[in-house]
Write a protein that holds these residues in place. Structure first.
Motif, PDB file in Angstrom:
ATOM      1  N   LYS A  63      -7.412   2.774  -3.389  1.00 34.54           N
ATOM      2  CA  LYS A  63      -7.687   3.927  -2.488  1.00 34.54           C
ATOM      3  C   LYS A  63      -8.517   4.984  -3.229  1.00 34.54           C
ATOM      4  CE  LYS A  63      -3.572   3.241   0.268  1.00 34.54           C
ATOM      5  NZ  LYS A  63      -2.408   3.735   0.654  1.00 34.54           N
ATOM      6  N   GLN A  64      -7.935   5.163  -4.699  1.00 35.45           N
ATOM      7  CA  GLN A  64      -8.628   6.051  -5.522  1.00 35.45           C
ATOM      8  C   GLN A  64     -10.150   5.643  -5.804  1.00 35.45           C
ATOM      9  OE1 GLN A  64      -6.225   5.759  -9.166  1.00 35.45           O
ATOM     10  NE2 GLN A  64      -4.580   7.359  -8.208  1.00 35.45           N
ATOM     11  N   ALA A  67     -12.276   6.568  -2.770  1.00 28.31           N
ATOM     12  CA  ALA A  67     -12.475   8.088  -2.617  1.00 28.31           C
ATOM     13  C   ALA A  67     -13.477   8.564  -3.787  1.00 28.31           C
ATOM     14  CB  ALA A  67     -11.155   8.757  -2.668  1.00 28.31           C
ATOM     15  N   LYS A  69     -16.297   9.719  -5.877  1.00 36.06           N
ATOM     16  CA  LYS A  69     -17.605  10.129  -5.395  1.00 36.06           C
ATOM     17  C   LYS A  69     -18.813   9.503  -6.307  1.00 36.06           C
ATOM     18  CE  LYS A  69     -15.993  12.099  -1.834  1.00 36.06           C
ATOM     19  NZ  LYS A  69     -16.020  11.675  -0.622  1.00 36.06           N
TER      20      LYS A  69
END
Length: 74
Positions: A63-64, A67, A69
């Motif tokens: 999940k990290q 996310a 960028k």
């Protein structure tokens, strides 16, 4: 339960090798404490990573990663 996860992604700024170094340093600093092992491969703007560890820990890390960028198209 031990799980393995394999993903590929595209680096946002492939010409910036400091980003690659920071991703590798972050992985080395945090993954062992979470019981996660793996391999990170980079070539021509594309990452390939294999992660292995507990289902919960690998899911949270993924999940990290999604996310983050610094890369896209996970």
């Amino acid at each position: 339960m031990l799980v393995r996860l394999l993903y590929a992604s595209t680096l946002i700024k492939p010409q910036d090798h400091t980003v690659i170094d920071s991703i590798l340093a972050q992985s080395r600093a945090h993954n062992p404490a979470k019981g996660i092992t793996g391999v990170l491969v980079y070539s021509e703007g594309v990452f390939l990573q294999a992660l292995e560890g507990g289902r919960k820990q690998v899911s949270e890390l993924y999940k990290q990663i999604c996310a983050d960028k610094r890369h896209t198209d996970v």
